[in-house]
Design an enzyme around this catalytic site. Structure first.
Site, PDB file in Angstrom:
ATOM      1  CG  HIS B  79       7.079  -7.716  18.578  1.00 12.25           C
ATOM      2  ND1 HIS B  79       8.361  -8.181  18.414  1.00 12.25           N
ATOM      3  CD2 HIS B  79       7.089  -6.960  19.706  1.00 12.25           C
ATOM      4  CE1 HIS B  79       9.121  -7.720  19.402  1.00 12.25           C
ATOM      5  NE2 HIS B  79       8.376  -6.977  20.205  1.00 12.25           N
ATOM      6  CG  ASP B 108      15.735 -37.853  30.161  1.00  9.15           C
ATOM      7  OD1 ASP B 108      14.941 -36.901  30.092  1.00  9.15           O
ATOM      8  OD2 ASP B 108      16.360 -38.279  29.182  1.00  9.15           O
ATOM      9  CD1 TRP B 144       0.486  -8.269  24.669  1.00 10.03           C
ATOM     10  CD2 TRP B 144       0.282 -10.352  25.415  1.00 10.03           C
ATOM     11  NE1 TRP B 144       0.733  -8.258  26.023  1.00 10.03           N
ATOM     12  CE2 TRP B 144       0.617  -9.520  26.508  1.00 10.03           C
ATOM     13  CE3 TRP B 144       0.113 -11.727  25.659  1.00 10.03           C
ATOM     14  CZ2 TRP B 144       0.779 -10.006  27.804  1.00 10.03           C
ATOM     15  CZ3 TRP B 144       0.272 -12.193  26.952  1.00 10.03           C
ATOM     16  CH2 TRP B 144       0.599 -11.343  28.002  1.00 10.03           C
ATOM     17  CB  SER B 171       3.071 -26.849  24.480  1.00 13.41           C
ATOM     18  OG  SER B 171       4.440 -26.615  24.695  1.00 13.41           O
ATOM     19  CB  SER B 172       2.784 -23.794  28.789  1.00 12.59           C
ATOM     20  OG  SER B 172       3.363 -22.949  27.874  1.00 12.59           O
ATOM     21  CG  HIS B 255       1.242  -9.351  37.308  1.00 15.73           C
ATOM     22  ND1 HIS B 255       1.716  -8.248  36.644  1.00 15.73           N
ATOM     23  CD2 HIS B 255       2.132  -9.598  38.282  1.00 15.73           C
ATOM     24  CE1 HIS B 255       2.815  -7.828  37.216  1.00 15.73           C
ATOM     25  NE2 HIS B 255       3.095  -8.629  38.222  1.00 15.73           N
ATOM     26  CD  GLU B 257       3.189 -15.890  30.176  1.00 11.83           C
ATOM     27  OE1 GLU B 257       2.736 -16.924  30.706  1.00 11.83           O
ATOM     28  OE2 GLU B 257       4.083 -15.894  29.315  1.00 11.83           O
ATOM     29  CE1 TYR B 259       6.536  -9.821  38.129  1.00 10.37           C
ATOM     30  CE2 TYR B 259       5.280 -10.684  39.944  1.00 10.37           C
ATOM     31  CZ  TYR B 259       5.824  -9.612  39.277  1.00 10.37           C
ATOM     32  OH  TYR B 259       5.660  -8.344  39.748  1.00 10.37           O
ATOM     33  CB  SER B 270      20.841 -16.764  41.389  1.00 12.97           C
ATOM     34  OG  SER B 270      19.856 -15.778  41.510  1.00 12.97           O
ATOM     35  CG  HIS B 304      -0.368  -3.907  38.500  1.00 16.03           C
ATOM     36  ND1 HIS B 304       0.482  -4.535  39.367  1.00 16.03           N
ATOM     37  CD2 HIS B 304      -0.087  -4.447  37.301  1.00 16.03           C
ATOM     38  CE1 HIS B 304       1.231  -5.396  38.720  1.00 16.03           C
ATOM     39  NE2 HIS B 304       0.910  -5.355  37.466  1.00 16.03           N
ATOM     40  CG  HIS B 305      -1.459  -5.564  33.991  1.00 16.36           C
ATOM     41  ND1 HIS B 305      -0.329  -5.475  33.219  1.00 16.36           N
ATOM     42  CD2 HIS B 305      -1.152  -6.413  34.995  1.00 16.36           C
ATOM     43  CE1 HIS B 305       0.620  -6.250  33.728  1.00 16.36           C
ATOM     44  NE2 HIS B 305       0.148  -6.831  34.810  1.00 16.36           N
ATOM     45  CB  THR B 330      12.057  -7.162  43.275  1.00 18.79           C
ATOM     46  OG1 THR B 330      10.797  -7.799  43.067  1.00 18.79           O
ATOM     47  CG2 THR B 330      12.816  -7.142  41.975  1.00 18.79           C
ATOM     48  CE  LYS B 333      14.379 -13.656  43.461  1.00 17.81           C
ATOM     49  NZ  LYS B 333      15.481 -14.598  43.468  1.00 17.81           N
ATOM     50  NE  ARG B 452       1.215  -0.600  24.852  1.00 14.79           N
ATOM     51  CZ  ARG B 452       0.985  -1.696  25.578  1.00 14.79           C
ATOM     52  NH1 ARG B 452       0.293  -1.618  26.707  1.00 14.79           N
ATOM     53  NH2 ARG B 452       1.444  -2.872  25.204  1.00 14.79           N
TER      54      ARG B 452
END
Lengths: 287, 527
Positions: B79, B108, B144, B171-172, B255, B257, B259, B270, B304-305, B330, B333, B452
């Protein structure tokens, strides 16, 4: 293929992306099967063949368009910026492995040796293990080995790669000044030096495996040593192949003193490979 | 199904354009490729969503009802991988493909063939990934993040998932290089950097993040592969390696990722809020600098993870304070979006509803993130449902709502038809209710101690889990409406004007709706 001069060239309809995607898929499918030990690994070679075919055909199209004069200065800038960011992504790939090397040397191994918070880890799990570098870990994974120093072959290889950087620059100047013979000679010398480097590196690997008992599975030292030098060697091989292609294109007279992006992109790539080697020489062989 | 087949013939400048499947296989057109990305993301959204519903079905009641624990773990892993790499990221790339050239006045993307290559790798990568469900040992079940040593208990799936991730990474990276080069090299005359629409700005910064961290993920999973098959010991203590080292390398990717999955969302919001508040964006420059600051900070907060993994105190303190710093840009924003609406002539069409829901609900996710950044508190929250609630608040009513807002906002530009506003509003309300019923109770579950990634739980967690599951089915099923609304708009509906909305800002509103196959062949002048 109608193309108005002065406009940004947008190619129409290309089969190469889907060919490349299928090639990569077959390559990965075969590789994964091979790793699982199934007999269905041969598609990896088919996939690799398709990918090479894609590169060949794709670049052929690009070269034709370039020769036909479709590429404005703006298109040229796109290619340049694209190449720069591709090289940056490669730098970050190597950064992951350098990061692993530094982490293992300065944190993981000392902790296993009882430093700081690792005191009880060492006492209870790896009693008697003294941290140091090079090491194959507290369990001596892979057995006793002899590490390799910076002198001898690695020093020669360093000299070879640095020299190839110089010959490449001489070739570039010759291209810009329109001196064909110098260009071909020094560019030829560059890829030749690249292949000599690879040959010596292969010789070194054989020696390490046979006489030093230093292998890919020689603990963390063997892991970082062979993965870093191995990926570097792979990139040298790619770079040398690119140099050969560019050399052949020089023989055919594809480049002008003003327009030779493929040459420059390959040169950037070669210098990148060179700089990575310097990092390797310093942190893997020397310190 | 084709969104661009209805364009006016006057704009068609290549007469022998292929039709049918060949058109899509060989296209170099940013609108075609954007459409393919978006449809692919939609498909994956449902595949990943089905897995989420399997998870919530099993958790409807305590005890094991429908699936085995191993399969449950495969579902949580798949998932996540599918939603991150298959749904959210491709959806943003699809929006980038469609909108960036239109927003900066480019004919283009800069590298059109490579653009198509980036897309077509994805269906094959996900074929590899999904095929693992049918292999001996099943799909990867490690989560994951693929932490060793757990991930090394994976069966035949391991090399498949790793090589699939390599393909997604290729690809990315190609897609991101294309975005950077397009924005840096293809802007219309006068479109200076600080005149660019914020969606383009946030994507530029996102693309830099992608180029910097996707190769690091490639390195991390390559080390997993060689540890498993070639005897290296990167992550084995016996050989001098460290499993925690994997976590560091992974989260150095991971991390930034997260963002990558939220910055383009900021860009979309925005765009939308000023249009429907009928006011220019408050603090445009500050928005740009805040985005850049968030991107920079994303590189120095990764640990922090892993606060509970046993890192030195100095490390915990550094990563805690660095993480808290993110609240500043943040907050800038959130303040600016709110200030944009202040005394605006507001109207509440579906895109605006999703944008406002984003503003409230993403902020909740941001606050729970701040709670998690506090090391001693994180010792309690870590690996609990509180974390699940946190990141789903930033990803679902955050990233996914922003994508939906963007789709409603630009759909008339793509198709030339207005979507059904009534159905859109129903879809919005079902979604926003469903999402909150699903994820809000998970905060309480986590604080009460429910871990979890587990198929069964103690009976005191039963009520909130049942609520959560009911919400999940409301949210999941209401997404069928989303598909219906999209395809209805593709097939017909009220004609959209070029501007679509009430005097929106930006070059994309100067071209007809639907946007012709080729736009800005002649670069527009931007004053």
């Amino acid at each position: 293929m109608a193309h108005a001069p002065g406009k940004y060239y947008v190619p129409h309809g290309s089969w190469w992306p889907i060919v490349g995607s299928i090639g990569l898929f077959v390559l990965m499918l075969g590789a994964a099967n091979a790793l699982n030990g199934s007999g269905f690994g041969w598609p990896a070679f088919v996939g690799l063949g398709i990918v090479l075919f894609m590169f060949f055909g794709w670049f052929r199209d690009v070269i034709r368009e370039s020769v036909a004069g479709y590429y404005s200065a703006q298109v040229d800038r796109s290619f340049r910026q694209g190449m720069i960011w591709f090289i940056f992504s490669e730098v970050m790939f190597f950064a992951a492995f350098f990061g692993a090397l530094f982490y293992a040397r300065t944190l993981a191994v000392p902790w296993l040796g009882g430093e700081g918070v690792g005191f009880f880890t060492n006492l209870l799990l790896w009693d008697g293990f003294e941290a140091g570098w090079p090491t194959d870990g507290p369990a001596n994974v892979g057995g006793e080995f002899t590490p390799i120093g910076p002198l001898g072959l690695p020093a020669i290889n360093t000299a070879i790669l640095l020299t190839s950087g110089v010959t490449l620059t001489i070739a570039h100047h010759a291209l810009r000044d329109g001196k064909r013979a110098t260009l071909l000679g020094f560019l030829g010398a560059t890829w030749l030096l690249g292949f000599i480097f690879l040959g010596l590196q292969a010789y070194e690997y054989v020696e390490l495996y046979r006489d030093y008992n230093l292998r890919l599975d020689t603990g963390i030292y063997g892991s970082t040593f062979f993965m870093l030098t191995g990926f570097h060697g792979f990139h040298v091989a790619l770079g040398a192949l690119m140099l050969v292609v560019v050399w052949l294109r020089c023989v055919k007279g594809h480049f002008t003193p003003k327009q030779h992006f493929a040459f420059e992109a390959t040169a950037w790539y070669w210098h990148f490979v060179d700089v990575v080697w310097l990092g390797l020489y310093l942190f893997v062989y020397w310190f | 199904m084709s969104t661009t087949a209805t364009h006016a013939p006057a704009h068609d400048d290549h007469h022998n354009a292929p039709t049918g499947i060949v058109r899509w296989l060989t296209t170099t057109n940013h609108k075609d490729i954007g459409t393919m990305y978006l449809l692919f993301a939609l498909l994956m959204f449902f595949v990943g969503g089905a897995m989420a519903l399997i998870i919530r079905l099993e958790l409807f009641q305590p005890g094991l009802q429908y699936v085995q624990p191993e399969f449950f773990n495969q579902m949580t892993t798949m998932h996540a991988l599918i939603m991150i790499f298959g749904a959210v990221m491709p959806a943003f790339v699809g929006l980038a493909n469609w909108m960036i050239p239109l927003q900066i006045g480019a004919p283009d993307m800069a590298l059109p063939r490579m653009n198509n290559f980036s897309f077509w790798i994805l269906p094959f990568a996900f074929t590899l990934l999904l095929s693992t469900l049918f292999m001996p040992g099943g799909a990867p079940a490690s989560g994951w993040t693929l932490y060793p040593p757990l991930v090394q208990q994976t069966g035949d799936a391991l090399p498949f998932v790793i090589l699939a991730i390599h393909l997604m990474g290729i690809s990315s990276i190609m897609g991101a290089i294309n975005v950077v080069v397009t924005i840096m090299n293809m802007r219309a005359p006068g479109m200076t950097l600080l005149k660019m629409p914020l969606f383009t700005w946030t994507w530029l910064i996102t693309a830099y993040l992608l180029i910097a961290v996707m190769p690091v993920l490639a390195g991390a999973v390559t080390m997993l592969l060689t540890d498993q098959f070639f005897g290296t010991t990167f992550f084995h203590a016996a050989g001098g390696g460290d499993p925690v080292m994997y976590q560091h390398i992974f989260w150095f990717f991971g991390h930034p990722e997260v963002y990558i999955m939220i910055l383009p969302a900021f860009g979309i919001i925005s765009e939308i809020i000023p249009t429907f508040a009928r006011k220019p964006l408050f603090g445009y420059d500050a928005m740009v600098y805040a985005t850049a600051s968030i991107a920079f900070l994303s590189f120095i907060v990764w640990a922090h993870h892993m606060f509970t993994v046993g890192m030195p105190l100095a490390g915990q303190l550094f990563f805690m304070f660095a993480t808290m710093l993110i609240a500043v840009p943040t907050g800038v924003k959130v303040f600016n979006w709110t200030a944009t609406m202040w005394r605006g002539a507001m109207s509440f069409e579906t895109p605006m509803l999703f944008a406002i829901a984003f503003l409230f609900l993403f902020t909740i996710g941001g606050f729970s993130g701040l709670m998690l950044s506090i090391v001693p508190a994180d010792y309690q929250y870590h690996d609990s449902y509180f974390v699940v609630a946190h990141f789903h608040y930033v990803l679902v009513p955050g990233a996914v709502f922003a994508i939906m807002a963007g789709v409603y906002y630009w759909l008339p530009k793509w198709t030339g038809h207005m979507y059904d506003e009534t159905l859109g509003k129903i879809h919005f309300w079902l979604s926003v209710i469903g999402v909150n019923v699903t994820f809000f109770p998970q905060h309480f579950l986590g604080l009460a101690g429910m871990p979890r990634r587990i198929p069964d739980y103690a009976t005191q967690f039963a009520n909130f889990n049942m609520m959560s599951s009911i919400g999940a089915f409301i949210f999941g099923l209401s997404q069928l409406m989303f598909v219906y609304i999209i395809f209805k708009a593709i097939r017909g509906g009220a004609k959209a004007t070029a501007e679509v909305w009430d005097s929106p800002k930006g070059l994309e509103w100067t071209v007809p709706s639907p946007a012709p196959h080729h736009t800005f062949d002649e670069a527009p002048q931007v004053k």
